[in-house]
Design a protein around this motif. Structure first.
Motif, mmCIF file in Angstrom:
data_model
loop_
_atom_site.group_PDB
_atom_site.id
_atom_site.type_symbol
_atom_site.label_atom_id
_atom_site.label_comp_id
_atom_site.label_asym_id
_atom_site.label_seq_id
_atom_site.Cartn_x
_atom_site.Cartn_y
_atom_site.Cartn_z
ATOM 1 N N GLY A 71 -0.227 5.059 11.422
ATOM 2 C CA GLY A 71 -0.973 3.994 10.768
ATOM 3 C C GLY A 71 -0.161 3.223 9.749
ATOM 4 O O GLY A 71 -0.690 2.322 9.084
ATOM 5 N N GLN A 72 1.131 3.540 9.603
ATOM 6 C CA GLN A 72 1.967 2.894 8.597
ATOM 7 C C GLN A 72 2.961 1.936 9.245
ATOM 8 O O GLN A 72 3.474 2.199 10.328
ATOM 9 N N GLU A 73 3.225 0.830 8.567
ATOM 10 C CA GLU A 73 4.243 -0.095 9.036
ATOM 11 C C GLU A 73 5.623 0.526 8.832
ATOM 12 O O GLU A 73 5.881 1.155 7.801
ATOM 13 N N PRO A 74 6.530 0.367 9.796
ATOM 14 C CA PRO A 74 7.904 0.818 9.560
ATOM 15 C C PRO A 74 8.499 0.099 8.357
ATOM 16 O O PRO A 74 8.165 -1.057 8.075
ATOM 17 N N LEU A 75 9.349 0.794 7.625
ATOM 18 C CA LEU A 75 9.994 0.181 6.470
ATOM 19 C C LEU A 75 10.939 -0.922 6.904
ATOM 20 O O LEU A 75 11.487 -0.898 8.006
ATOM 21 N N ARG A 76 11.121 -1.894 6.023
ATOM 22 C CA ARG A 76 12.014 -3.014 6.288
ATOM 23 C C ARG A 76 13.144 -3.013 5.278
ATOM 24 O O ARG A 76 13.050 -2.392 4.218
ATOM 25 N N VAL A 77 14.202 -3.728 5.620
ATOM 26 C CA VAL A 77 15.291 -3.880 4.671
ATOM 27 C C VAL A 77 14.728 -4.507 3.401
ATOM 28 O O VAL A 77 14.054 -5.539 3.466
#
Length: 444
Positions: A283-289
């Motif tokens: 349910g979480q967005e992947p982390l971004r730079v």
């Protein structure tokens, strides 16, 4: 038995139809084709001249035809057409085929109802009333899995002026994890654009269009309504292709299958599958730079968290590719990772590592669909209106939207954090379910 025993259990679980049903939900959140589930919306999108039987069920007569067939046809045909892209994804995974076949499949998937709508009347089925029985059929035009699906093409349409650029943008974002609109966050000043054909010759425009327009050209064989056609590509646009690979002239009649072949083995396709399933599971967005304008301390912490997650994702991607793009293998590795399984960090862990695992663990707000199934599985019946058995948590006129659900049309983003309304819905559900369940227990 440890992790190896868990792998055996997961292999069994991932072979159940319930898993494939959940998989289709995850990918509908990406492609949003369930927008067309109700009424005749999906059937209406098929070209009437090419598919004269698209709404064959309107011509059925319960006094002449088998009433069971009439009822089933009216219930399932539109749904079967609407879900054709999602059923293809489930089919590829069910059969254990390389996941990139969702793009390279040269066949269309039909069941007893959609087969008639698409004109494949001669396809034999074991049970003509079973919408879950599928057959692969060959078309008389070049086909490229999801990319050629009428539902996919209509959900992400084009116009005579857009020239498939929207479809190219969606292609990059959904399948390769690249959001071209984020390449240059500065607004373009239209008064500063001058000269002939700025998409090719103006630096402010060409920085994105040099990437976008060749892929747009690879969609040239599909009209705004998704119909196959042979046409000369627009003068004054980039040569069709993708990045350094240019579409050969002899392949122009099958430009989309050619495009699919170029990206099937692209590591970005595999990595995007990892990110998509990570979000579906946790349910979480992947982390971004992280943004460069953060303070040095905040940037270092955010960068460490991103790097650790990216390292894990790339290791899972490598395992996925080595196992011939077996999606079940990818999901197994995600479930075995700390991003799904961990409960807490060791008390002695360093502050840096604690920051790196800010998203570790899979606690999440269930979607309305998941909560509905969980109640039915654990309590024997879900939260429904007793007069008509309509689910309260799944009904658009009840609590679907209040609990963070989507309709794949005007509401396309799920809520991932509880709020006051969600808490109130939960309280009402708890009260009504407790009242119903205790009364039912006394009858036993």
């Amino acid at each position: 038995g440890g992790d190896e025993a868990l792998r055996v259990v997961l292999e069994s679980v991932l072979s159940e139809e319930a898993f494939l049903y959940r998989l289709k939900e995850i990918y509908n959140d990406i492609f949003l084709t369930d927008r067309y589930l109700s009424g005749n919306q999906a059937a209406n999108l098929l070209n009437a001249e090419l598919f004269p039987n698209r709404m064959f069920y309107n011509d059925l007569d319960p006094e002449v035809d088998d009433p069971a067939w009439v009822e089933a046809a009216q219930d399932y045909t539109n749904r079967s057409i609407a879900r054709e892209p999602l059923d293809l994804i489930a089919h590829v995974v069910r059969e254990g085929r390389p996941f990139h076949e969702i793009l390279t499949a040269d066949y269309m998937l039909v069941n007893p109802f959609s087969a008639i709508s698409y004109g494949f009347d001669d396809v034999a089925f074991v049970d003509s009333l079973d919408p879950t029985e599928f057959k692969e059929v060959q078309l008389d035009t070049p086909h490229a899995g999801l990319l050629s699906s009428v539902m996919f093409l209509r959900r992400f349409p084009s116009t005579n002026t857009n020239r498939n650029r929207h479809r190219a943008y969606v292609f990059y974002k959904k399948f390769l994890g690249m959001d071209i609109l984020e390449f240059d966050e500065q607004d373009v000043d239209p008064t500063a654009i001058s000269g002939f054909n700025p998409t090719m010759f103006n630096a402010g425009c060409a920085s994105c269009h040099d990437i976008l327009d060749p892929v747009a050209g690879a969609f040239q064989n599909r009209s705004n309504s998704g119909v196959y056609r042979l046409t000369d590509w627009y003068v004054g646009m980039q040569h069709p292709g993708i990045e350094d690979n240019l579409l050969p002239m002899e392949e122009t009649h099958r430009a989309l299958p050619w495009l699919a072949e170029q990206v099937a083995m692209d590591e970005r396709f595999a990595l995007q599958a990892v990110r998509t399933l990570y979000k579906g599971l946790t349910g979480q967005e992947p982390l971004r730079v992280p943004e460069a304008d953060l303070s040095s301390e905040a940037f270092a912490a955010a960068m460490l968290a991103f790097s650790k997650q990216d390292e894990t994702f790339r290791a899972i991607k490598d395992h996925f590719v080595a196992d011939d793009y077996n999606l079940k293998s990818l999901i197994t590795e995600l479930i075995l990772s700390p991003y799904f399984r961990a409960l807490a960090l060791d008390e002695e862990v360093s502050p840096e590592l604690e920051v790196a695992h800010t998203q570790t663990g899979s606690a999440r707000l269930l979607t309305p669909e998941m909560l509905h199934r969980k109640m039915e599985a654990t309590l024997n019946f879900p939260w429904v209106h007793f007069n008509n058995q309509r689910s309260k948590i799944l009904s658009r006129s009840d609590f679907l939207y209040f609990y963070g659900g989507i309709n794949s049309n005007t509401i396309t983003k799920r809520m991932t954090e509880p709020n006051g309304i969600i808490a109130s819905v939960s309280t009402r559900m708890a009260n009504e379910m407790a009242c119903s369940l205790t009364a039912f227990d006394f009858t036993r």
